[in-house]
Design a protein around this motif. Structure first.
Motif, PDB file in Angstrom:
ATOM      1  N   GLY A 173       0.768  -1.152  -0.222  1.00 58.48           N
ATOM      2  CA  GLY A 173       0.146  -0.014  -0.139  1.00 58.48           C
ATOM      3  C   GLY A 173       0.585   1.115   0.024  1.00 58.48           C
ATOM      4  N   SER A 175       4.606   3.516   2.037  1.00 59.13           N
ATOM      5  CA  SER A 175       5.608   3.494   2.914  1.00 59.13           C
ATOM      6  C   SER A 175       6.331   4.713   3.269  1.00 59.13           C
ATOM      7  N   LYS A 177       9.633   6.570   4.290  1.00 59.59           N
ATOM      8  CA  LYS A 177      11.077   6.601   3.933  1.00 59.59           C
ATOM      9  C   LYS A 177      11.927   7.618   4.866  1.00 59.59           C
TER      10      LYS A 177
ATOM     11  N   GLN B  53      -3.028  11.427  -0.028  1.00 57.11           N
ATOM     12  CA  GLN B  53      -2.055  12.061  -0.899  1.00 57.11           C
ATOM     13  C   GLN B  53      -0.898  12.337   0.151  1.00 57.11           C
ATOM     14  N   ASN B  54      -1.347  13.090   1.020  1.00 59.55           N
ATOM     15  CA  ASN B  54      -0.384  13.833   1.731  1.00 59.55           C
ATOM     16  C   ASN B  54       0.047  13.023   3.319  1.00 59.55           C
ATOM     17  N   HIS B  58      -5.477   6.742   5.631  1.00 60.59           N
ATOM     18  CA  HIS B  58      -5.480   5.702   4.582  1.00 60.59           C
ATOM     19  C   HIS B  58      -6.912   5.068   4.368  1.00 60.59           C
ATOM     20  N   LEU B  68      -3.156   8.117  10.010  1.00 59.56           N
ATOM     21  CA  LEU B  68      -2.003   7.331  10.064  1.00 59.56           C
ATOM     22  C   LEU B  68      -1.316   8.094  10.981  1.00 59.56           C
ATOM     23  N   LYS B  72       5.846   9.327  13.206  1.00 54.90           N
ATOM     24  CA  LYS B  72       6.966   8.560  12.648  1.00 54.90           C
ATOM     25  C   LYS B  72       7.619   9.277  11.372  1.00 54.90           C
ATOM     26  N   PHE B  73       6.920  10.296  10.955  1.00 49.32           N
ATOM     27  CA  PHE B  73       7.702  10.890   9.818  1.00 49.32           C
ATOM     28  C   PHE B  73       7.528  12.490   9.858  1.00 49.32           C
ATOM     29  N   GLY B  79       8.521  17.329   0.152  1.00 50.40           N
ATOM     30  CA  GLY B  79       7.508  18.084  -0.120  1.00 50.40           C
ATOM     31  C   GLY B  79       8.185  19.291  -0.649  1.00 50.40           C
ATOM     32  N   PHE B 229      15.941  13.365   5.540  1.00 54.95           N
ATOM     33  CA  PHE B 229      15.129  13.781   4.371  1.00 54.95           C
ATOM     34  C   PHE B 229      14.045  12.558   4.680  1.00 54.95           C
ATOM     35  N   THR B 230      12.713  12.840   4.724  1.00 49.56           N
ATOM     36  CA  THR B 230      11.835  12.147   4.769  1.00 49.56           C
ATOM     37  C   THR B 230      10.695  11.881   3.717  1.00 49.56           C
ATOM     38  N   ASP B 231      10.246  10.654   3.340  1.00 46.62           N
ATOM     39  CA  ASP B 231       9.120  10.554   2.113  1.00 46.62           C
ATOM     40  C   ASP B 231       8.174   9.713   2.577  1.00 46.62           C
ATOM     41  N   PHE B 232       6.942  10.166   1.922  1.00 43.33           N
ATOM     42  CA  PHE B 232       5.823   9.290   2.117  1.00 43.33           C
ATOM     43  C   PHE B 232       5.538   8.815   0.691  1.00 43.33           C
ATOM     44  N   ALA B 233       5.400   7.494   0.513  1.00 44.31           N
ATOM     45  CA  ALA B 233       5.007   6.904  -0.856  1.00 44.31           C
ATOM     46  C   ALA B 233       3.934   5.987  -1.115  1.00 44.31           C
ATOM     47  N   ARG B 234       3.177   6.119  -1.922  1.00 42.80           N
ATOM     48  CA  ARG B 234       2.109   5.253  -2.302  1.00 42.80           C
ATOM     49  C   ARG B 234       2.428   4.191  -3.598  1.00 42.80           C
ATOM     50  N   ARG B 235       2.020   3.048  -3.504  1.00 45.61           N
ATOM     51  CA  ARG B 235       2.299   2.298  -4.647  1.00 45.61           C
ATOM     52  C   ARG B 235       1.003   2.671  -5.560  1.00 45.61           C
TER      53      ARG B 235
END
Lengths: 237, 237
Positions: A173, A175, A177, B53-54, B58, B68, B72-73, B79, B229-235
């Motif tokens: 779903g 992640s 990072k 998206q942001n 979920h 969410l 943690k992030f 962004g 650097f942190t990133d949130f990604a969706r499949r």
DNA sequence: TAGTGGTCTAGACCACCGT
DNA sequence: CGGTGGTCTAGACCACTAT
């Protein structure tokens, strides 16, 4: 996966990548996609929104949708993609060496990272990625055995994500990072062709299934001169 | 900026951040937002999509939308966000030192990076960011004078983005970022409190306005131990 | 079975862009 | 002005989850 808007999305991506819709050109208007595909405007807009989200196009009110220059940031580590997908996309000469593969009881630190309360077990997989003959990346992955009951050397050498998605039918779903730069550990020096570098780029991530459950923690350690991460960001209000 | 879906989005973000909608809790359903705000379902869905998206929530088909875990992030370098916004969000003790501020004719390399064909000029701004008494970040920014005709020391010490958006009325649209790890340059050693490190984390980016025009190139060089650097990604499919 | 989110439609009005 | 994308509506049907 057969929705109308996804199939339009896929068509447009292909046409952008093969050059039918060249960089900086104007995409056909929403209404022309409506006619061509015989779908409603909202459905067209959903496709275009996805394209915009993923950095393929940019929409300007009153003017149209324009194809962005992809070549400037075509490295797909951004987002969620597996090592195997990346290697294939970039045509790299690569080899994976399985260094460790075991089912174990997690220590308290890992239990916390994976939100494990009961006495569940965890697969620990250490893989070394060799590119053009050099050991460049150390991937340390931890999977909850609750979701992934069995792992073999063959699966790990191929693609764990492929196995998880195709064989087990689990859907990845999202992640989180985190990228940092850390001093080399002894382990890094032993397992990688680290040369004279004394730091590594580290990508730590937690991966969740589509139902929100946390199922993987991973740490990917890269030789610093070979590390590159790209990102596409939009201003949100 | 007063659309219904954005105002619902803002309300929900506030409620998540202040704890009215706690982490892991279920958000009210789409239909209850419809009633509460007296808006259509599609409008509610637009708000929720932005939240998803942001990385705030979920959504799970048949079950609902869930908040969410943000803690943690929570580092917002991912962004598009300016240094000043970041410092304020994280409550850092920080100081900005203007090292260079000049309007110049770009060399061929910079002209290429900024897509400058004619003989336009470029503002070159070098700023050193000091955090808790240590010089940690060197920001090298280049702006096309075509968009930013005037820059002063005061503006650069405060927030160039603030000036661009509020005073000039330009709207930032999107950016491409690239993160690498590079050897320290002489300049890095002179301008930063680099200690014994011999590498820096480098974030290079191009920034575009909402109409798609490229107006800034920047290079941000960070002492490696202070970089994250942190990133949130969706499949996406 | 009732409740939830996912997809899709047809139509409306608006704001912005170019001619 | 006509063409474009942005917002919003009301209603439909579906797939999935829970009980």
């Amino acid at each position: 996966m057969n929705s109308k808007y996804l199939s339009l999305y896929g068509d447009i991506v292909s046409k952008i990548e093969e050059g039918t819709f060249p960089t900086n050109s104007k995409l056909p208007s929403e209404s022309s996609f409506m006619e061509e595909y015989d779908i409603s405007r909202d459905t067209v807009r959903k496709s275009l929104q996805l394209l915009e989200q993923n950095g393929y196009i940019h929409k300007i009110k009153g003017k149209g949708s324009f194809v962005l220059d992809f070549s400037k940031f075509n490295f797909p580590v951004a987002g969620l993609i597996s090592y195997k997908e990346m290697v294939e996309k970039l045509n790299l000469h690569s080899k994976t060496i399985i260094h460790k593969l075991e089912l174990e009881t997690p220590d308290s630190n890992m239990a916390k990272l994976l939100d494990l309360t009961d006495d569940g077990k965890v697969w620990r997989v250490f893989r070394i990625r060799q590119i053009n003959g050099k050991k460049i990346i150390l991937d340390k992955d931890y999977f909850k055995s609750e979701f992934v009951s069995n792992l073999t050397k063959e699966i790990c050498e191929d693609s764990i994500y492929g196995y998880i998605e195709k064989e087990l039918g689990l859907q990845i779903g999202f992640s989180n990072k985190e990228i940092t730069v850390e001093p080399c550990s002894e382990e890094d020096k032993q397992l990688l062709d680290i040369e004279d570098f004394d730091m590594v780029a580290v990508v730590k991530s937690t991966v969740h299934l589509i139902d929100g459950s946390l199922f993987q923690y991973s740490e990917s350690r890269h030789r610093p001169d070979k590390f590159k991460f790209t990102d596409f960001a939009r201003r949100t209000w």
